[in-house]
Motif scaffolding. Structure first.
Motif, PDB file in Angstrom:
ATOM      1  N   VAL A  89     -20.126  10.283  -0.194  1.00  0.00           N
ATOM      2  CA  VAL A  89     -20.653   8.957  -0.498  1.00  0.00           C
ATOM      3  C   VAL A  89     -20.312   8.637  -1.944  1.00  0.00           C
ATOM      4  O   VAL A  89     -20.708   9.366  -2.842  1.00  0.00           O
ATOM      5  CB  VAL A  89     -22.182   8.925  -0.315  1.00  0.00           C
ATOM      6  N   PRO A  90     -19.608   7.533  -2.221  1.00  0.00           N
ATOM      7  CA  PRO A  90     -19.009   6.640  -1.220  1.00  0.00           C
ATOM      8  C   PRO A  90     -17.655   7.168  -0.738  1.00  0.00           C
ATOM      9  O   PRO A  90     -17.220   8.226  -1.160  1.00  0.00           O
ATOM     10  CB  PRO A  90     -18.828   5.344  -2.007  1.00  0.00           C
ATOM     11  N   ASN A  91     -17.008   6.412   0.128  1.00  0.00           N
ATOM     12  CA  ASN A  91     -15.651   6.716   0.539  1.00  0.00           C
ATOM     13  C   ASN A  91     -14.869   5.413   0.601  1.00  0.00           C
ATOM     14  O   ASN A  91     -15.452   4.332   0.624  1.00  0.00           O
ATOM     15  CB  ASN A  91     -15.628   7.454   1.869  1.00  0.00           C
ATOM     16  N   TYR A  92     -13.555   5.521   0.612  1.00  0.00           N
ATOM     17  CA  TYR A  92     -12.710   4.338   0.442  1.00  0.00           C
ATOM     18  C   TYR A  92     -11.673   4.257   1.550  1.00  0.00           C
ATOM     19  O   TYR A  92     -11.067   5.266   1.921  1.00  0.00           O
ATOM     20  CB  TYR A  92     -12.016   4.377  -0.913  1.00  0.00           C
ATOM     21  N   GLN A  93     -11.476   3.067   2.074  1.00  0.00           N
ATOM     22  CA  GLN A  93     -10.496   2.808   3.107  1.00  0.00           C
ATOM     23  C   GLN A  93      -9.352   2.009   2.510  1.00  0.00           C
ATOM     24  O   GLN A  93      -9.564   0.886   2.038  1.00  0.00           O
ATOM     25  CB  GLN A  93     -11.135   2.043   4.263  1.00  0.00           C
ATOM     26  N   VAL A  94      -8.167   2.582   2.490  1.00  0.00           N
ATOM     27  CA  VAL A  94      -7.009   1.984   1.821  1.00  0.00           C
ATOM     28  C   VAL A  94      -5.989   1.569   2.873  1.00  0.00           C
ATOM     29  O   VAL A  94      -5.618   2.364   3.743  1.00  0.00           O
ATOM     30  CB  VAL A  94      -6.376   2.983   0.830  1.00  0.00           C
ATOM     31  N   PHE A  95      -5.517   0.328   2.799  1.00  0.00           N
ATOM     32  CA  PHE A  95      -4.471  -0.163   3.695  1.00  0.00           C
ATOM     33  C   PHE A  95      -3.545  -1.076   2.915  1.00  0.00           C
ATOM     34  O   PHE A  95      -3.757  -1.336   1.723  1.00  0.00           O
ATOM     35  CB  PHE A  95      -5.073  -0.872   4.912  1.00  0.00           C
ATOM     36  N   ASP A  96      -2.492  -1.555   3.561  1.00  0.00           N
ATOM     37  CA  ASP A  96      -1.505  -2.342   2.834  1.00  0.00           C
ATOM     38  C   ASP A  96      -1.302  -3.708   3.484  1.00  0.00           C
ATOM     39  O   ASP A  96      -1.966  -4.061   4.461  1.00  0.00           O
ATOM     40  CB  ASP A  96      -0.187  -1.573   2.702  1.00  0.00           C
ATOM     41  N   GLN A  97      -0.361  -4.476   2.915  1.00  0.00           N
ATOM     42  CA  GLN A  97      -0.145  -5.832   3.384  1.00  0.00           C
ATOM     43  C   GLN A  97       0.346  -5.865   4.829  1.00  0.00           C
ATOM     44  O   GLN A  97      -0.057  -6.727   5.621  1.00  0.00           O
ATOM     45  CB  GLN A  97       0.870  -6.543   2.478  1.00  0.00           C
ATOM     46  N   THR A  98       1.232  -4.928   5.171  1.00  0.00           N
ATOM     47  CA  THR A  98       1.732  -4.874   6.546  1.00  0.00           C
ATOM     48  C   THR A  98       0.586  -4.699   7.529  1.00  0.00           C
ATOM     49  O   THR A  98       0.543  -5.336   8.593  1.00  0.00           O
ATOM     50  CB  THR A  98       2.731  -3.719   6.706  1.00  0.00           C
ATOM     51  N   GLN A  99      -0.365  -3.829   7.157  1.00  0.00           N
ATOM     52  CA  GLN A  99      -1.522  -3.614   8.030  1.00  0.00           C
ATOM     53  C   GLN A  99      -2.382  -4.869   8.108  1.00  0.00           C
ATOM     54  O   GLN A  99      -2.850  -5.250   9.183  1.00  0.00           O
ATOM     55  CB  GLN A  99      -2.345  -2.438   7.516  1.00  0.00           C
ATOM     56  N   LEU A 100      -2.591  -5.509   6.976  1.00  0.00           N
ATOM     57  CA  LEU A 100      -3.395  -6.728   6.951  1.00  0.00           C
ATOM     58  C   LEU A 100      -2.770  -7.814   7.818  1.00  0.00           C
ATOM     59  O   LEU A 100      -3.483  -8.574   8.492  1.00  0.00           O
ATOM     60  CB  LEU A 100      -3.543  -7.231   5.514  1.00  0.00           C
ATOM     61  N   ASP A 101      -1.437  -7.886   7.842  1.00  0.00           N
ATOM     62  CA  ASP A 101      -0.754  -8.925   8.605  1.00  0.00           C
ATOM     63  C   ASP A 101      -0.749  -8.666  10.102  1.00  0.00           C
ATOM     64  O   ASP A 101      -0.400  -9.558  10.886  1.00  0.00           O
ATOM     65  CB  ASP A 101       0.702  -9.062   8.115  1.00  0.00           C
TER      66      ASP A 101
END
Length: 530
Positions: A360-372
């Motif tokens: 705690v806490p933890n972080y979720q990381v993604f990129d633009q390709t994933q967002l699109d």
């Protein structure tokens, strides 16, 4: 501390048990619970003998807790008993209404309507196959007869919804190595997926159409036993006044103690700092009442958390918006712990994650390709619009470099950069240090996005009280406490799933199924006492 020592400590030093529990005491009224003593200790002489005493109300069966406990009300009424249901909230539904939008059930009409096929056999699901899968996932630490009985009640429940015209759809539910859609959710009139309240609304309507008397905004304080250790009623508080309700059998379906930080600190210290996914009413009322009557714990385990992105309010989340990795294809999405490092395969369902792996806490990381990706919403319960709004509001942060992203998250830039580099190298090579399948990996490319999540605890189901396959609550000698039954969530889990949390919707489905068993047997016992 061993199980035996803990129970011995409860019997001789209750005052020490509640030390520091002022917050919980305000919600539970602990002092009022002390009168129902274990069978081998001194009785509360002011309340123990019930013969000839006045009562404010009476029924064959009293059901305490009207979440999953609504199923106990329905079953007891169907069995011919008079029933009073007690709920300390202002509406029926409990934790289920705001927490779980999925019900686990096998071989249902909804699955047939959706064309759900077991990929292992190419055939439709069966109760036998589901029983085998459940026993396998529980590592054999369950009662096979109880598993079959509960799964059958779950199937019956979903089939009754379909028969009534409810739009029930199915999905995979994270059950290990069981590629078949046994998760069930309700689609609303607006065409959108509904939460747990859709299930409890149906049950509440069914309860309201029975002869059962329902007392809302009423808190059960303690069970009343006679000198022989038989349950004779329940002491409650309604509208600021104490009342006594006579009953030949009582079903305790009050859920767990997830919102009681004092209990969690004692029994699940690994959950310190985690949020609560569900109702603030999950204070362990039933545990207190039953332990005071000599009931026995089933055992302890490490609780597996669900990673939630819901905003925290007074330590209680109203929904479980956990991230969904295992239902997606190739994804440029990783999870970092509080040190900025990966420590697990992100495709592993939360139902199979040991709490020790997450921080705690933890972080979720993604990129633009994933967002699109039009199908990507980060977690269940979200839409693409809500995700974009979270980015716009700065709740989900955006950065052009890994180093900038790390700074926004107050993490070490070198560590985060190295973790992204390793993940990308693994995606290119088709391997992963944590065993993530190659076909679920895609290299991260800037710009990057990150959301902060926290571990949330939605149930204390494996720290439950001992019950048998008739739902009778057992004392410390392994004998049934006459007339007392355990229903709802948390009372059944040890015999049902061992120390495992097996599948999404497994708690909600079993809370219903086991409550049916509890209500039916409580009614049979009560009617036999007439």
């Amino acid at each position: 501390m061993t199980m035996e020592l803990l129970e011995e400590k409860r019997g001789v030093d209750r005052r020490n048990f509640i030390k520091g529990g002022a917050m919980a005491a305000g919600a539970l009224g602990f002092a009022a619970l002390a009168g129902c003593a274990p069978k081998d200790s001194a009785k509360d002489t002011s309340m123990a003998s019930t013969a000839g005493e006045g009562w404010d109300d009476e029924a064959d069966v009293v059901v305490i807790g009207l979440g999953g406990g609504m199923a106990a009300v329905l079953a007891a009424v169907d069995a011919g008993a008079t029933v009073i249901g007690i709920e300390k909230g202002s509406a029926m539904g409990g934790n289920w209404a705001i927490n779980t939008g999925v019900v686990f059930a096998p071989a249902t009409d909804a699955m047939k309507n959706d064309g759900a096929i077991d990929e292992r056999t190419g055939a439709e699901d069966t109760i036998d196959s589901a029983v085998d899968d459940w026993i396998r996932c529980a590592k054999g630490n369950c009662n096979p007869d109880l598993v079959r009985a509960v799964l059958t009640e779950e199937q019956s429940f979903i089939n009754s919804l379909v028969a009534d015209g409810v739009n029930v759809k199915t999905e995979l539910c994270g059950m290990a190595n069981a590629p078949i859609a046994r998760g069930h959710y309700i689609v609303g009139d607006d065409g959108n997926r509904s939460g747990g309240g859709a299930f409890t609304n149906v049950l509440a309507e069914r309860v309201n159409n029975t002869s059962a008397k329902i007392l809302l905004d009423t808190t059960a304080k303690r069970l009343i036993l006679d000198d022989a250790g038989n349950v004779r009623g329940v002491e409650v508080r309604e509208g600021g006044k104490g009342k006594r309700i006579a009953a030949k059998a009582v079903v305790v379906a009050t859920g767990g103690y997830t919102a009681n930080q004092e209990m969690r600190a004692r029994w699940n210290p690994e959950s310190a700092g985690w949020g609560v996914i569900g109702s603030e009413f999950a204070q362990g009322d039933g545990y207190e009442m039953l332990l005071d009557c000599g009931a026995s714990f089933a055992g302890f385990k490490t609780i597996s958390p669900s990673v939630t992105l819901e905003k925290n309010s007074r330590d209680t989340f109203q929904t479980n918006n956990y991230q969904i990795f295992w239902e997606t294809g190739a994804a440029s999405l990783i999870m970092l712990d509080s040190a900025g490092k990966r420590n697990r395969s992100e495709t592993q369902p939360y139902t199979q994650v040991d709490g020790a792996l997450l921080t705690v806490p933890n972080y979720q990381v993604f990129d633009q390709t994933q967002l699109d990706d039009p199908n990507f919403c980060l977690c269940n319960g979200w839409s693409k619009e809500s995700l974009n709004k979270a980015i716009e509001d700065g709740w989900v942060v955006k950065a052009d470099t890994a180093e900038e992203l790390a700074q926004l998250l107050y993490l070490d830039p070198e560590v985060v950069s190295e973790e992204i580099k390793r993940f990308n190298e693994g995606a290119a090579a088709g391997t992963d240090a944590f065993g993530r399948p190659a076909d679920t990996m895609r290299a991260l490319q800037p710009p990057y996005y990150a959301a902060t999540g926290t571990n949330g605890i939605s149930g204390t189901d494996c720290n439950c009280l001992k019950v048998d396959d008739q739902a009778r609550v057992l004392d410390r000698d392994g004998d049934p406490i006459n007339g007392i039954y355990g229903g709802g969530n948390d009372m059944y889990y040890w015999n049902w799933a061992g120390s495992s949390y097996i599948a999404s919707g497994g708690g909600a489905g079993a809370a219903y199924g086991f409550s049916v068993i509890a209500g039916r047997n409580a009614a049979a016992y009560a009617l036999s006492e007439k």
